[in-house]
Design an enzyme around this catalytic site. Structure first.
Site, short mmCIF file in Angstrom:
data_model
loop_
_atom_site.label_atom_id
_atom_site.label_comp_id
_atom_site.label_asym_id
_atom_site.label_seq_id
_atom_site.Cartn_x
_atom_site.Cartn_y
_atom_site.Cartn_z
N LYS A 155 36.73 35.55 46.13
CA LYS A 155 36.23 35.42 47.52
C LYS A 155 35.63 36.74 47.98
O LYS A 155 36.24 37.51 48.72
CB LYS A 155 37.34 34.95 48.45
N LEU A 158 35.05 28.19 44.73
CA LEU A 158 36.18 28.89 45.34
C LEU A 158 37.43 28.03 45.26
O LEU A 158 37.37 26.81 45.49
CB LEU A 158 35.86 29.20 46.81
N TYR A 196 37.34 39.05 51.08
CA TYR A 196 37.77 38.71 52.44
C TYR A 196 38.61 37.46 52.43
O TYR A 196 38.65 36.71 51.45
CB TYR A 196 36.56 38.54 53.37
N GLU A 226 29.78 23.18 45.59
CA GLU A 226 30.53 23.20 46.85
C GLU A 226 29.55 23.36 48.00
O GLU A 226 28.35 23.52 47.80
CB GLU A 226 31.54 24.35 46.83
#
Length: 286
Positions: free
Chosen positions: A150, A206, A33, A182
């Site tokens: 992702k 990411l 996505y 993260e």
């Protein structure tokens, strides 16, 4: 008013949108996505999101069902149809369905499923949360090893958000082998003096589109950027901290595990970077 959404080539009222119960995105989280922000009715950093989408699909050996130019047109049309001035466009592509459930990938000629929808978010740019700053907790990072892709595998980040909520905080920073990876839906940074410290790109995090832009603007503003691992204890001793994401831009962090950073209010660097980011990205919006 019902939103207009996009499903496999059609613009539909949201209550008429349908996909197969055998879709691998539903059964296997076999999909990717992207989320693109909209400011002033225009798309922020669309090219960056399109490039990362292509990379995610390639890493999963998944077919891309739409060209970049057509994808841009779909984004723009949804923004127009849903009258989005400030908000988000969500895009999801899955491996589709060949009519049953199986761990093995479906036949190569199986068409992917592509879905897009908008979210209206007035006040994204002038966010009270950004003026106040966020409080975060630390949690163990137990996700799979390819966080650079992702994917729609978001269960643990969702659980992390709920852990933070139950603790009376806004978000969680994930920690692996003693170092921050993260946030649940953002990249994480600390600031010492004029130096911005954030984890280097790898499979562990990411490759944030907002991250790339913010670090570029920071360097252009003569701020020092150091890409390396840092611990939660180091973060607690930082002058300030922040996160970046497509939906929240630059978000100051004012507390980590109950420890206030500085005087417990947003510092100097994060608000300035947020201001620069919004100004520059509005100029480049499409």
């Amino acid at each position: 008013m019902s939103r207009t959404v996009y499903v496999n080539g059609e613009y539909l009222p949201e209550d008429e949108a349908r996909i197969s119960i055998f879709d691998r995105g539903f059964l296997m989280a076999d999909g990717v996505y992207e989320v693109t922000s909209v400011l002033d009715g225009k798309l922020i950093d669309f090219d960056g999101h399109a490039v990362r989408l292509s990379r995610s699909l390639n890493e999963l050996e998944m077919k891309n069902p739409i060209s970049k130019d057509d994808l841009l047109e779909v984004h723009r049309e949804l923004v127009r149809l849903n009258e989005i001035n400030e908000g988000l466009v969500y895009l999801q592509i899955t491996r589709g369905s060949d009519g049953d459930r199986d761990f093995a990938f479906p036949a190569e000629d199986t068409e992917p499923t592509i879905v897009l929808f908008t979210q209206n978010k007035p006040g994204m740019a002038d966010s009270p949360a950004a003026r106040k700053g966020a409080k975060v907790i630390s949690i163990e990072d137990i996700r799979w090893g390819r966080r650079d892709i992702k994917t729609v595998q978001l269960l643990y980040p969702s659980m992390g958000k709920m852990m933070a909520k139950k603790a009376g905080c806004d978000d969680a920073w994930m920690v692996e082998d003693g170092f921050v990876t993260e946030g649940t839906s953002n990249n994480a940074y600390i600031v010492k003096g004029n130096r911005i410290i954030t984890r280097a790109l790898s499979n562990d995090i990411l490759h944030g589109i907002t991250r790339a832009a913010v670090l570029r603007f920071a360097r252009e503003a003569q701020m020092e950027v150091e890409e390396r691992n840092f611990t939660i204890d180091e973060a607690k001793e930082a002058d300030e901290a922040f996160t970046t994401s497509a939906s929240a831009f630059v978000m100051p962090v004012v507390e980590i595990d109950g420890v206030a950073l500085g005087d417990g209010t947003p510092g100097r660097v994060a608000p300035r970077l947020r201001e620069i980011y919004l100004d520059e990205m509005r100029k480049a919006a499409v």
